[in-house]
Write a protein that holds these residues in place. Structure first.
Motif, PDB file in Angstrom:
ATOM      1  N   PHE B 115       0.925  -1.028   0.001  1.00 30.28           N
ATOM      2  CA  PHE B 115      -0.108   0.140  -0.076  1.00 30.28           C
ATOM      3  C   PHE B 115       0.919   1.177  -0.117  1.00 30.28           C
ATOM      4  CE2 PHE B 115      -2.560  -3.627   1.701  1.00 30.28           C
ATOM      5  CZ  PHE B 115      -3.859  -3.081   1.165  1.00 30.28           C
ATOM      6  N   ILE B 119       3.988   0.842   3.382  1.00 28.08           N
ATOM      7  CA  ILE B 119       3.014  -0.002   4.086  1.00 28.08           C
ATOM      8  C   ILE B 119       2.957  -1.327   3.201  1.00 28.08           C
ATOM      9  CG2 ILE B 119       0.785  -0.542   5.019  1.00 28.08           C
ATOM     10  CD1 ILE B 119       0.397   2.282   5.621  1.00 28.08           C
ATOM     11  N   LEU B 121       1.159  -5.124   3.454  1.00 24.57           N
ATOM     12  CA  LEU B 121       0.147  -6.092   4.207  1.00 24.57           C
ATOM     13  C   LEU B 121       0.595  -7.645   3.661  1.00 24.57           C
ATOM     14  CD1 LEU B 121      -2.230  -6.945   5.974  1.00 24.57           C
ATOM     15  CD2 LEU B 121      -3.594  -6.687   3.939  1.00 24.57           C
ATOM     16  N   MET B 156      -0.831 -12.972   9.617  1.00 25.66           N
ATOM     17  CA  MET B 156      -1.072 -11.736   8.817  1.00 25.66           C
ATOM     18  C   MET B 156       0.249 -10.897   9.574  1.00 25.66           C
ATOM     19  SD  MET B 156      -3.996  -9.337   8.686  1.00 25.66           S
ATOM     20  CE  MET B 156      -3.536  -8.713  10.405  1.00 25.66           C
ATOM     21  N   ILE B 158       1.532  -6.651   9.363  1.00 28.07           N
ATOM     22  CA  ILE B 158       1.587  -5.553   8.641  1.00 28.07           C
ATOM     23  C   ILE B 158       2.905  -4.747   8.778  1.00 28.07           C
ATOM     24  CG2 ILE B 158       0.395  -3.050   8.758  1.00 28.07           C
ATOM     25  CD1 ILE B 158      -2.046  -4.564   9.799  1.00 28.07           C
ATOM     26  N   TYR B 173       3.237  -5.341  13.017  1.00 26.05           N
ATOM     27  CA  TYR B 173       2.245  -6.078  13.874  1.00 26.05           C
ATOM     28  C   TYR B 173       2.136  -7.424  13.061  1.00 26.05           C
ATOM     29  CZ  TYR B 173      -2.147  -7.591  15.616  1.00 26.05           C
ATOM     30  OH  TYR B 173      -2.872  -8.663  16.326  1.00 26.05           O
TER      31      TYR B 173
END
Lengths: 337, 283
Positions: B115, B119, B121, B156, B158, B173
């Motif tokens: 992103f 960022i 993901l 997951m 981030i 995270y």
């Protein structure tokens, strides 16, 4: 993007919050709280309610009114111990660091001790070799009989030392295994000795366990086998001498030995204690031990109240006066004939 | 004419393909490795041993490795985490100890979605293997509760790169949530004597999912470059709940982590012979 991160992290933080709140079981000295906790632990785990025909709900009704919030630890301990004694089980013990240990010994009542250490020291143990403080071995009656006294299965004998002991008996006509006053210990230790007296895998009993909190929630009996040792095997006659103080792992030892064809059990009825015990605790830190898994004999019968010997013999006063042990003398007579 | 155009297109494709390969070769995939020590609190309850919560401390050492993989043109990455955890907890009356030792390994594959430039993901699947035990110092015949789990789960991450006064930091995270697998699940009142001395091991392995187990790990870190090193600070929260055969277990830990990170290129095997790409002191 910040919104996405918030969506993702919210469930995780919620989990953290929820799981962080699980602290309901905290230190508690309330007599009522501890009494209730004890009753519940036994109710959900004890394994002999049906066999002993004990109505645990009625017992609660009888003892619960005696609990007062201002009572001392000593009084609470006494009431709890009295309640536990209703189970007639030497494996049920309440332990408090500031009061003591409760232990039911009613199973000894009405039975002769059949054990006199002075006679044994004077006549049978005087020339024996001490493997340790509680295991002695010797050849008696002009080296014709091997004799082992095993005073507690809490102590182990190494396999190589058992080999040495049995090799000194190689010219003997039979062996006496004296387990009187042996209150138990580890089944691993008792099995190590028993595995010397058979030459093929042998079914010796069964074990069950609780499958739920109900009084009747039990697994099917699971067979217990004894397998021969890889060391020195003794297949000539063996006599196991017992008395009422043969309890727990010793009771289990006698139950297994009784199955073996070359073995005779002589003396008095054993004490029982066939429930495999677990330990739990109360909110005030006291420890509670109780029977959870019944170990059955080869006929799937309970041995919780003891095992009858094949030949019942009691110690006589006349023999004691002559420094003789009636049980050993009878065992010798049988082995030499 | 058509044949000539086809020949040119084919060659162009091959050139582009080889150029892409060269490009891959020119930008080797580096490995990010972190080794961290953690200290914090631990809360354990295992009703096979005791009906009560035991509270105390825990210490752990964690090694994690992450690398993009060749498949998917850099859109996928692989992460491996090995974690060894020891705990010492006491009962509410503080007169009995539980000691716990656990080792767990997880292997995850993530699909990477950027992103913007700062960022990323990462979302994917993980396999998780955990083994260990809790030892109670007072219980005579039931002193031990063993734990063995193998799970599949979702994972997951981030990653957020930012600058604070021209100082680059990387926040991460990560959460892992197993959704199904197998675990060691002894029947309610069975003893370890019956299971392991007498061999009654039937029904001791059970399928686990959200109906009887909930486990999640939350992992928050920040990477701080300091001269030639990168410091990694973090917080790891591990939650484990299970309820089977009327035996309830929970293990909750909060650990503050500190360690170092290094980013390196793996040049093992034939790749180490490519002397033009590395000034090796050995090869």
């Amino acid at each position: 993007m910040t919104r996405y991160i918030a969506y993702i992290m919210c469930p995780a933080l919620l989990c953290l919050y929820l799981t962080g709140c699980d602290f309901e079981d905290e230190y508690n000295v309330s007599p009522r709280r501890n009494f209730e906790s004890l009753w519940k632990i036994i109710d959900e785990n004890y394994c002999f309610f049906e066999y002993k025909n004990v109505n645990w709900d009625n017992i609660y009704s009888r003892y619960s009114p005696e609990i007062e919030e201002q009572m001392s630890d000593y009084d609470l301990f006494r009431i709890m111990s009295d309640m536990l004694d209703e189970l007639q089980d030497g494996h049920v013990n309440l332990l408090s660091s500031n009061v003591g240990i409760s232990s039911y010994d009613g199973w000894l009542n009405g039975y002769p001790s059949n054990f006199n250490t002075e006679v044994l020291r004077n006549t049978y143990w005087s020339r024996s070799q001490n493997y340790n403080d509680i295991v002695k071995h010797n050849r008696i009656v002009d080296n014709q009989i091997g004799y082992i006294y095993y005073g507690s299965f809490k102590e182990s004998i190494l396999e190589k030392d058992l080999d040495n002991i049995f090799s000194t008996f190689s010219y003997c006509k039979g062996i006496i295994i004296d387990v009187r006053d042996n209150g138990g210990g580890s089944i691993t230790n008792s099995d190590r000795l028993a595995s010397r007296f058979l030459n093929e895998k042998t079914l010796c009993g069964y074990i069950r366990h609780k499958t739920g909190k109900g009084h009747d929630d039990f697994s099917d009996p699971y067979p217990i086998y004894l397998t021969p040792s890889h060391g020195y095997l003794w297949l000539k006659p063996v006599i196991v001498i017992t008395n009422r103080k043969c309890y727990s792992a010793t009771n289990n030892f006698v139950s297994k030995m009784k199955v073996l064809p070359s073995v005779t059990i002589l003396g008095g009825r054993t004490g029982g204690g066939s429930g495999f015990p677990f330990t739990s605790e109360l909110p005030n830190g006291w420890s509670i031990r109780f029977s959870t898994s019944p170990i059955l004999d080869v006929d799937k019968q309970h041995t919780e109240f003891g095992i009858e010997p094949d030949i019942e013999v009691d110690l006589t006063d006349e023999d004691i006066k002559e420094n003789k042990d009636t049980l050993i003398e009878e065992a010798v007579r049988i082995l030499l004939n | 004419m058509g044949k000539i155009i086809a020949f040119i297109l084919l060659n162009l494709c091959m050139v582009c393909q080889s150029a892409g390969q060269e490009n891959d070769e020119e930008i080797p995939r580096s490995m990010n490795e972190g080794t961290l020590l953690g200290f914090g609190t631990s809360n354990i309850k295992d009703t096979y041993l005791s009906p009560f919560n035991y509270n105390g401390w825990g210490a752990r050492i964690l090694n994690e490795r992450m690398k993009t993989i060749s498949a998917g043109k850099g859109r996928y990455s692989r992460q491996q985490i090995i974690n060894v955890d020891i705990t010492s907890t006491r009962n509410p009356a503080e007169n009995v100890n539980d000691f716990g030792t656990f080792i767990d390994y997880s292997l995850s594959y993530h699909y990477r979605i950027p992103f913007g430039s700062s960022i990323k993901l990462l979302a994917g699947l993980s396999t998780h293997l955990m083994g260990g035990f809790i030892y109670n110092t007072r219980n005579g015949n039931n002193p031990l509760s063993a734990k063995v789990d193998i799970d599949l789960g979702i994972s997951m991450i981030i990653l957020y790169g930012l600058k604070v006064k021209d100082h680059p930091l990387t926040l991460r995270y990560q959460t892992e949530l197993p959704f199904g697998g197998l675990f060691f699940s002894p029947p309610y009142g069975i003893s370890y004597y019956e299971m392991f001395n007498e061999g009654n091991t039937s029904d001791v392995i059970a399928f686990n999912s959200f109906h009887n187990k909930f486990a999640v790990k939350n992992y928050l870190t920040v990477d701080i470059p300091i001269r030639h090193f990168t410091l990694r600070l973090g917080y790891l929260n591990s939650l484990y709940y299970s309820e089977t055969n009327d035996i309830n277990t929970h293990m909750i830990s909060h650990s503050f982590m500190i360690g170092w990170v290094k980013e390196f290129i793996v040049l093992g095997g034939k790749r180490s012979n490519n002397k033009s790409r590395v000034n090796s002191s050995y090869y």
